[in-house]
Scaffold this motif. Structure first.
Motif, PDB file in Angstrom:
ATOM      1  N   PHE A  59      38.336  50.626  35.241  1.00  0.00           N
ATOM      2  CA  PHE A  59      39.452  51.555  35.399  1.00  0.00           C
ATOM      3  C   PHE A  59      39.035  52.764  36.244  1.00  0.00           C
ATOM      4  O   PHE A  59      39.779  53.248  37.086  1.00  0.00           O
ATOM      5  CB  PHE A  59      39.967  52.021  34.035  1.00  0.00           C
ATOM      6  CG  PHE A  59      40.702  50.950  33.284  1.00  0.00           C
ATOM      7  CD1 PHE A  59      41.958  50.542  33.703  1.00  0.00           C
ATOM      8  CD2 PHE A  59      40.148  50.348  32.173  1.00  0.00           C
ATOM      9  CE1 PHE A  59      42.646  49.550  33.020  1.00  0.00           C
ATOM     10  CE2 PHE A  59      40.819  49.355  31.488  1.00  0.00           C
ATOM     11  CZ  PHE A  59      42.075  48.961  31.913  1.00  0.00           C
ATOM     12  N   LEU A 114      36.182  44.734  43.454  1.00  0.00           N
ATOM     13  CA  LEU A 114      37.557  44.308  43.223  1.00  0.00           C
ATOM     14  C   LEU A 114      37.653  43.168  42.223  1.00  0.00           C
ATOM     15  O   LEU A 114      38.733  42.737  41.877  1.00  0.00           O
ATOM     16  CB  LEU A 114      38.207  43.881  44.544  1.00  0.00           C
ATOM     17  CG  LEU A 114      38.230  44.907  45.664  1.00  0.00           C
ATOM     18  CD1 LEU A 114      38.958  44.352  46.863  1.00  0.00           C
ATOM     19  CD2 LEU A 114      38.892  46.186  45.212  1.00  0.00           C
ATOM     20  N   GLU A 115      36.483  42.682  41.751  1.00  0.00           N
ATOM     21  CA  GLU A 115      36.502  41.583  40.782  1.00  0.00           C
ATOM     22  C   GLU A 115      36.784  42.149  39.405  1.00  0.00           C
ATOM     23  O   GLU A 115      36.003  42.927  38.876  1.00  0.00           O
ATOM     24  CB  GLU A 115      35.157  40.851  40.762  1.00  0.00           C
ATOM     25  CG  GLU A 115      34.680  40.359  42.104  1.00  0.00           C
ATOM     26  CD  GLU A 115      35.630  39.369  42.750  1.00  0.00           C
ATOM     27  OE1 GLU A 115      36.247  38.600  41.992  1.00  0.00           O
ATOM     28  OE2 GLU A 115      35.764  39.398  43.975  1.00  0.00           O
ATOM     29  N   TRP A 116      37.907  41.770  38.824  1.00  0.00           N
ATOM     30  CA  TRP A 116      38.229  42.290  37.495  1.00  0.00           C
ATOM     31  C   TRP A 116      37.487  41.507  36.417  1.00  0.00           C
ATOM     32  O   TRP A 116      36.989  42.056  35.455  1.00  0.00           O
ATOM     33  CB  TRP A 116      39.734  42.241  37.264  1.00  0.00           C
ATOM     34  CG  TRP A 116      40.140  43.165  36.186  1.00  0.00           C
ATOM     35  CD1 TRP A 116      40.300  42.850  34.883  1.00  0.00           C
ATOM     36  CD2 TRP A 116      40.407  44.558  36.316  1.00  0.00           C
ATOM     37  NE1 TRP A 116      40.653  43.969  34.174  1.00  0.00           N
ATOM     38  CE2 TRP A 116      40.724  45.033  35.024  1.00  0.00           C
ATOM     39  CE3 TRP A 116      40.395  45.457  37.372  1.00  0.00           C
ATOM     40  CZ2 TRP A 116      41.038  46.358  34.780  1.00  0.00           C
ATOM     41  CZ3 TRP A 116      40.706  46.774  37.121  1.00  0.00           C
ATOM     42  CH2 TRP A 116      41.022  47.213  35.841  1.00  0.00           C
ATOM     43  N   GLU A 117      37.401  40.200  36.599  1.00  0.00           N
ATOM     44  CA  GLU A 117      36.692  39.359  35.622  1.00  0.00           C
ATOM     45  C   GLU A 117      35.387  38.920  36.244  1.00  0.00           C
ATOM     46  O   GLU A 117      35.367  38.382  37.345  1.00  0.00           O
ATOM     47  CB  GLU A 117      37.535  38.121  35.299  1.00  0.00           C
ATOM     48  CG  GLU A 117      38.842  38.434  34.622  1.00  0.00           C
ATOM     49  CD  GLU A 117      38.683  38.677  33.130  1.00  0.00           C
ATOM     50  OE1 GLU A 117      37.820  38.018  32.520  1.00  0.00           O
ATOM     51  OE2 GLU A 117      39.408  39.529  32.604  1.00  0.00           O
TER      52      GLU A 117
ATOM     53  N   VAL B 242      45.949  53.639  29.824  1.00  0.00           N
ATOM     54  CA  VAL B 242      44.988  53.473  30.912  1.00  0.00           C
ATOM     55  C   VAL B 242      45.402  52.316  31.819  1.00  0.00           C
ATOM     56  O   VAL B 242      45.351  52.416  33.048  1.00  0.00           O
ATOM     57  CB  VAL B 242      43.574  53.243  30.329  1.00  0.00           C
ATOM     58  CG1 VAL B 242      42.610  52.884  31.422  1.00  0.00           C
ATOM     59  CG2 VAL B 242      43.096  54.469  29.621  1.00  0.00           C
ATOM     60  N   ALA B 246      46.218  52.502  35.807  1.00  0.00           N
ATOM     61  CA  ALA B 246      45.506  51.681  36.785  1.00  0.00           C
ATOM     62  C   ALA B 246      46.490  50.865  37.611  1.00  0.00           C
ATOM     63  O   ALA B 246      46.374  50.748  38.834  1.00  0.00           O
ATOM     64  CB  ALA B 246      44.521  50.764  36.069  1.00  0.00           C
ATOM     65  N   ASP B 419      43.710  40.720  35.413  1.00  0.00           N
ATOM     66  CA  ASP B 419      42.879  40.429  36.590  1.00  0.00           C
ATOM     67  C   ASP B 419      43.717  39.821  37.707  1.00  0.00           C
ATOM     68  O   ASP B 419      43.498  40.113  38.880  1.00  0.00           O
ATOM     69  CB  ASP B 419      41.710  39.508  36.208  1.00  0.00           C
ATOM     70  CG  ASP B 419      42.190  38.185  35.659  1.00  0.00           C
ATOM     71  OD1 ASP B 419      43.087  38.215  34.815  1.00  0.00           O
ATOM     72  OD2 ASP B 419      41.679  37.139  36.096  1.00  0.00           O
ATOM     73  N   ASN B 423      44.009  41.574  41.305  1.00  0.00           N
ATOM     74  CA  ASN B 423      43.671  40.784  42.488  1.00  0.00           C
ATOM     75  C   ASN B 423      44.828  40.752  43.468  1.00  0.00           C
ATOM     76  O   ASN B 423      44.640  40.909  44.673  1.00  0.00           O
ATOM     77  CB  ASN B 423      43.329  39.349  42.092  1.00  0.00           C
ATOM     78  CG  ASN B 423      41.905  39.243  41.622  1.00  0.00           C
ATOM     79  OD1 ASN B 423      41.162  40.207  41.724  1.00  0.00           O
ATOM     80  ND2 ASN B 423      41.537  38.094  41.095  1.00  0.00           N
ATOM     81  N   LYS B 427      43.516  42.450  46.732  1.00  0.00           N
ATOM     82  CA  LYS B 427      43.041  41.431  47.671  1.00  0.00           C
ATOM     83  C   LYS B 427      44.154  40.866  48.534  1.00  0.00           C
ATOM     84  O   LYS B 427      43.877  40.202  49.522  1.00  0.00           O
ATOM     85  CB  LYS B 427      42.373  40.300  46.899  1.00  0.00           C
ATOM     86  CG  LYS B 427      41.119  40.759  46.199  1.00  0.00           C
ATOM     87  CD  LYS B 427      40.394  39.596  45.585  1.00  0.00           C
ATOM     88  CE  LYS B 427      39.154  40.081  44.875  1.00  0.00           C
ATOM     89  NZ  LYS B 427      38.560  39.009  44.083  1.00  0.00           N
TER      90      LYS B 427
END
Lengths: 118, 492
Positions: A59, A114-117, B242, B246, B419, B423, B427
C-alpha cells in the motif's frame, strides 16, 4: 472570485444538511448502549488480536508511485491547455518527458513493485 | 496563437468593450467606448487596438485587470498601423459596480447552489431505487414494490428509517475523526455538483478550472474513507479504508490522463468549452449541433478507446462493482463502514450513489456531447428557453443511460481480486493512457484536415453502430436458443 461563491455556499449547505440530519438522528433514535454493542464488530465474535493491523508494504509502495505519476499529470495540465499554440516543439518536449516516465514505469515494473501477489 | 476571449468582454472601469475576435498576434480590439468614460475622455476610439496596459503587453482580457496600483495607468493603443503615444487614463470619477448587484448575483448563485443540493438528494435516492429494481430483474426476483407505486418511495422510507436508528459510536473509536469522516465524503461529492453542466445556462459555477476541480474535490472522498476506516479502530475498517485509498489513487492516474487528452483537444479545462467543442459548426442540419459523430467518444479511434478507459477508472474510483473491494462483505465484514450505523452509515452510501450520478454526468459531458442538441447550434439554443430545456433533458437522458450501464455492470460481473485490480491499473491502464496521450498529441500536431477527421468520426460511429447491432442480434439469438420466456413488462 465571485464564480467560486456557489462552491462555498454548497459546502455550507452540505455541512448544514449533514449537521441537521445527524442531530435529528441523535435526537429521534433510541439510545440503548450496551458494552457489547460498543465493541469493535467482528461478525458477532469477540475481537481477536490487535485492532491495528499493519497494512501491507504494497500500500505504501502504491502511494509513492501515485505521488510520482500524479505530479506528472499535474505538470501535463498547463501544457495541454496551451498545446494548440506550442506546435512540434511542445510535442517533442512533452514526448521526451513522458518517455522518461515510461522508462521509470518499466523500471518499477521490472523491479517487481507492481506485483501484488508474490 | 489564439488568445481571443469567448465573447465580447466589457472593461467596466475603463468604459471599454473589447471584441471577441482579437488578432492572433496579441492585443485587444476595442469594439465600443462608453460615452464620458475614462477611456473616451482620453480620446480612445472604437477600432483601436490595445497594445499594453500599465506597461504590460496585453494578450487577453485578464491582462487588463485593474490593479488599483495607479490612479492614472498607461494605456497604449494602436490606430490602424500607427502607434499612438501612451495615454494616461484618468481613473478619477470611476465608480465600481454598486454592491447591490453583487448581492443580487450572490442571491442567484445561492439559489442555484440550493437547487443543486436539493437535486442531489433525490437523484441519489432514485438511483438506489433503480439499482434495486434492475438488480431484482437481473436475478429473477421482484425487488422493492411496497412503498409507493412499484416501490418508488423506498428511498424516502430508507431515509426516514435511518434517522430513527440508534447512532452507535464505538467506545474505542477516535470520536472526533469518526464523526468527521461522513462530512468529508459527503462534501467531497456534493462539491462536484457545482461544476456539473446540466444545461447551457444551468450550471452553478462555470469555473475556468472545471474538470481539474472535479478531480481535486473527489480526493476529499478518499480522505473521508481513510479517516472513517482508521477512526473506527477495527481491523476490517482499517483494511477497507486503506484498500479504498490504494484503489482510488491508482485509478486516478489513468483517469486523469484520459481527461488530459480531451483537454488537449479542446484547449480549455472549462466544462462548457469541452461540451461546446463537441458540436458541428456547419450550415446544413447534419453539420450543426451535437450529432453523435461530433462527440468526443467517436472523434477518432483513440478517444473511442479512452471513453471505455475513463469509464472503467470512474467505476473503480467510485468503489462501484466489479471494483467494490473496499466494502467486500465476504472478506472485510463491510469495509470502512463496518462500525457506522444509522444516518452516518447512510451518508457514506448516499455519497456513493451521488457519485454514480457525478461520474455518469461528467462522462456524458466529456465524451457524449453534454447538452448539445443534434441539428441545433449553441446560438439557437441560447435564444430559446424551450431548446435549453431540451438540452437539459438530453444531458440527463445521456447520464441516466450511463447510470444504467453502471448498475448493469455491477450486477453482471463478479468482484475482482485486489491483485487483478492493481494489475489492470498499473500494467494496462497506465501504459495505455500514456500511449493514448502521445497519440492524441501526435494527431493534433500533425494537423489532420477537418474533412478527414469528419470521415474518421463518422466511420468510428458506424463501427460502434455495427457492434451494437451485432450485440443485440447475439442477445436475440441466445434468447431463442435457450427458450427462456421473456418478460418485457418491467412493472410486475
Amino acid at each position: 472570485m465571485s464564480s467560486y461563491l456557489p462552491l462555498f455556499l454548497l459546502f455550507l449547505i452540505a455541512a448544514v444538511l449533514a449537521v441537521v440530519l445527524f442531530t435529528l438522528a441523535t435526537v429521534l433514535g433510541p439510545k440503548n448502549p450496551t458494552p457489547e454493542k460498543l465493541m469493535p464488530f467482528e461478525c458477532g465474535g469477540d475481537s481477536e488480536g490487535s485492532r491495528f493491523v499493519r497494512p501491507s508494504v504494497k500500500f505504501y509502495l502504491t502511494a509513492i508511485l501515485f505521488v510520482v505519476f500524479d505530479i506528472e499529470v499535474v505538470l501535463m495540465y498547463p501544457w495541454v491547455v496551451s498545446f494548440k499554440s506550442l506546435g512540434w516543439m511542445g510535442f517533442v518536449t512533452m514526448a521526451s518527458f513522458v518517455s522518461l516516465l515510461v522508462v521509470a514505469l518499466a523500471y518499477v515494473w521490472k523491479k517487481g513493485a507492481l506485483e501484488w501477489e508474490k | 496563437m489564439k488568445r481571443a476571449t469567448r465573447k465580447a468582454s466589457e472593461l467596466e472601469y475603463l468604459g471599454l468593450t473589447v471584441s471577441a475576435d482579437s488578432p492572433a498576434s496579441g492585443g485587444l480590439l476595442i469594439e465600443k467606448v462608453r460615452p464620458s468614460s475614462p477611456a473616451e475622455r482620453r480620446g480612445v476610439l472604437p477600432g483601436d487596438l490595445i497594445v499594453s496596459f500599465q506597461g504590460i503587453k496585453v494578450l487577453s482580457v485578464g491582462d487588463m485587470a485593474s490593479t488599483g496600483f495607479s490612479e492614472t495607468p498607461d494605456l497604449v493603443v494602436k490606430r490602424g498601423t500607427q502607434d499612438l503615444p501612451a495615454v494616461q487614463v484618468d481613473m478619477k470619477g470611476f465608480e465600481g459596480a454598486p454592491p447591490i448587484d453583487l448581492l443580487a448575483a450572490g442571491l442567484v448563485l445561492g439559489i442555484a447552489a440550493a437547487v443543486i443540493a436539493l437535486f442531489m438528494a433525490p437523484t441519489a435516492g432514485i438511483i438506489t431505487w433503480v439499482e434495486r429494481r434492475v438488480a431484482g430483474r437481473m436475478q429473477s426476483r421482484i425487488g422493492p414494490n411496497r412503498a409507493g407505486p412499484q416501490g418508488f418511495l423506498v428511498w424516502l422510507a430508507d431515509g426516514v428509517k435511518s434517522i430513527l436508528k440508534e447512532d452507535i459510536i464505538p467506545t474505542e473509536s477516535d470520536q472526533w475523526l469518526f464523526r468527521l469522516a461522513p462530512y468529508l465524503v459527503f462534501m467531497g461529492v456534493s462539491a462536484t455538483f457545482v461544476v456539473m453542466p446540466f444545461g447551457q445556462k444551468l450550471i452553478a459555477a462555470d469555473l475556468d478550472i472545471g474538470i481539474l476541480f472535479v478531480i481535486a474535490v473527489t480526493s476529499l472522498v478518499t480522505i473521508g474513507l481513510m479517516t472513517g476506516g482508521w477512526a473506527s479502530n477495527n481491523k476490517w475498517s482499517l483494511l477497507g479504508g486503506v484498500r479504498s485509498a490504494a484503489q482510488i489513487i491508482s485509478y486516478e492516474i489513468p483517469g486523469a490522463v484520459a481527461i488530459v487528452c480531451l483537454v488537449m483537444m479542446t484547449g480549455s479545462l472549462r466544462l462548457q468549452d469541452i461540451i461546446a467543442a463537441q458540436g458541428g459548426t456547419g450550415s446544413t442540419v447534419l453539420d450543426v449541433g451535437g450529432w453523435p459523430w461530433y462527440w468526443y467518444v467517436f472523434r477518432n479511434p483513440i478517444t473511442f478507446g479512452l471513453f471505455f478507459l475513463y469509464f472503467t477508472t470512474a467505476l473503480a474510483e467510485g468503489n462501484r462493482g466489479p471494483f467494490d473491494l473496499p466494502e467486500a462483505e465476504s472478506e472485510l465484514v463491510a469495509g470502512y463502514s463496518t462500525e457506522y450505523s444509522g444516518m452516518r452509515y447512510l451518508f457514506f452510501f448516499f455519497a456513493e450513489w451521488a457519485n454514480v450520478f457525478v461520474m455518469a454526468g461528467i462522462a456524458s459531458a466529456l465524451f457524449l456531447g453534454g447538452w448539445q442538441i443534434p441539428g441545433v447550434s449553441p446560438a439557437q439554443q441560447e435564444a430559446s428557453l424551450a431548446l435549453q430545456l431540451v438540452g437539459v433533458g438530453i444531458f440527463l437522458a445521456k447520464s441516466w443511460v450511463l447510470i444504467f450501464v453502471v448498475i448493469w455492470v455491477k450486477w453482471t460481473l463478479p468482484r475482482v481480486r485486489i491483485d487483478q485490480m492493481m494489475n489492470l491499473c498499473w500494467k494496462w491502464f497506465v501504459p495505455l493512457s500514456f500511449g493514448a496521450f502521445l497519440l492524441t498529441a501526435l494527431w493534433m500536431v500533425a494537423g489532420v484536415p477537418k474533412s478527414v477527421e469528419l470521415v474518421i468520426s463518422v466511420l468510428t460511429f458506424v463501427v460502434w453502430g455495427a457492434i451494437m447491432v451485432h450485440f443485440i442480434r447475439r442477445v436475440q439469438h441466445n434468447l431463442r436458443e435457450s427458450r427462456i420466456p421473456l418478460h418485457l413488462n418491467p412493472f410486475i
